[in-house]
Design a protein around this motif. Structure first.
Motif, PDB file in Angstrom:
ATOM      1  N   LEU A   4      20.515  89.408 154.805  1.00  0.00           N
ATOM      2  CA  LEU A   4      19.947  88.659 153.679  1.00  0.00           C
ATOM      3  C   LEU A   4      21.072  88.244 152.749  1.00  0.00           C
ATOM      4  O   LEU A   4      21.782  89.089 152.215  1.00  0.00           O
ATOM      5  CB  LEU A   4      18.925  89.530 152.935  1.00  0.00           C
ATOM      6  N   HIS A  10      14.326  83.357 151.571  1.00  0.00           N
ATOM      7  CA  HIS A  10      13.918  83.704 152.924  1.00  0.00           C
ATOM      8  C   HIS A  10      12.433  83.476 153.092  1.00  0.00           C
ATOM      9  O   HIS A  10      11.657  83.705 152.162  1.00  0.00           O
ATOM     10  CB  HIS A  10      14.279  85.157 153.218  1.00  0.00           C
ATOM     11  N   ASP A  24       8.371  81.917 150.068  1.00  0.00           N
ATOM     12  CA  ASP A  24       9.821  82.123 150.074  1.00  0.00           C
ATOM     13  C   ASP A  24      10.191  83.154 149.022  1.00  0.00           C
ATOM     14  O   ASP A  24       9.576  83.207 147.956  1.00  0.00           O
ATOM     15  CB  ASP A  24      10.545  80.803 149.759  1.00  0.00           C
ATOM     16  N   VAL A  73      10.817  91.115 150.684  1.00  0.00           N
ATOM     17  CA  VAL A  73      11.327  91.060 152.069  1.00  0.00           C
ATOM     18  C   VAL A  73      10.879  92.280 152.879  1.00  0.00           C
ATOM     19  O   VAL A  73      10.787  92.208 154.101  1.00  0.00           O
ATOM     20  CB  VAL A  73      12.867  90.929 152.118  1.00  0.00           C
TER      21      VAL A  73
END
Ligand code: FES
Ligand code: FES
Length: 169
Positions: A4, A10, A24, A73
């Motif tokens: 990352l 992401h 995102d 994430v």
């Protein structure tokens, strides 16, 4: 998980309340912010932002977690259930929410989503929980309005309902 990069965004895919959703997130984005600002799921509240008040509690793969202590994430590819998903089968309120309504277990409602999500998980695991155990579980949630009495009553009622429906099976 790929490396990352700081500042990069992401693509995160989750199953939110049974539906696939994508958004995102920067590597440091909290799950609270991802839910509220990326996915528009504003039922999850943000209080202390450091794991103390419990207002941000959601279910991640069926475990109750503090979304302010979880990175977006970390939720990639996983199932998230929030207060918006408690109502099922065309109900107006879930039985737990209905017990909150009957017992006047909320006033301003700021703490309520988190308490509902923790109780929903706890009572699924422990429908036979005693009042002392319910109070112990609730010690991880701060409510500045109710004095907890109505919340405990609603939890006990729901525990009894869930225990009865397990016996009936
Ligand atoms: S906002 Fe997460 S515990 Fe308080
Ligand atoms: S109902 Fe207001 S903080 Fe709990």
């Amino acid at each position: 998980m790929p490396l990352l990069k700081r500042g990069a965004r992401h693509s995160i895919t989750v199953t939110l309340n049974g539906r696939p959703r994508r958004g995102d997130a920067e590597p440091r984005m909290l799950l609270t912010d991802f839910l509220r600002h990326e996915l528009g799921a504003t039922g999850t509240h943000v209080g202390c932002e450091h794991g103390v008040c419990g207002a941000c509690t959601v279910h991640l793969d069926a475990e109750a977690v503090r979304a302010c202590l979880t990175l977006a994430v970390q939720a990639d590819g996983r199932r998230i259930d929030t207060v918006e998903g408690l109502v099922k089968n065309g109900e107006t309120l879930s039985p737990l929410q209905e017990a909150f309504r009957r017992n006047h277990a909320l006033q301003c409602g700021f703490c309520t989503a988190g308490i509902l999500m923790s109780l929903d998980h706890f009572l699924d695991q422990r429908p036979e929980a005693s009042e002392a155990e319910i109070r112990e579980m609730l010690s991880g949630h701060l409510c500045r309005c109710t004095g907890y009495t109505g919340i405990v009553r609603a939890a006990l009622e729901t525990a009894a309902q869930r225990a009865a429906s397990r016996e009936a099976r």
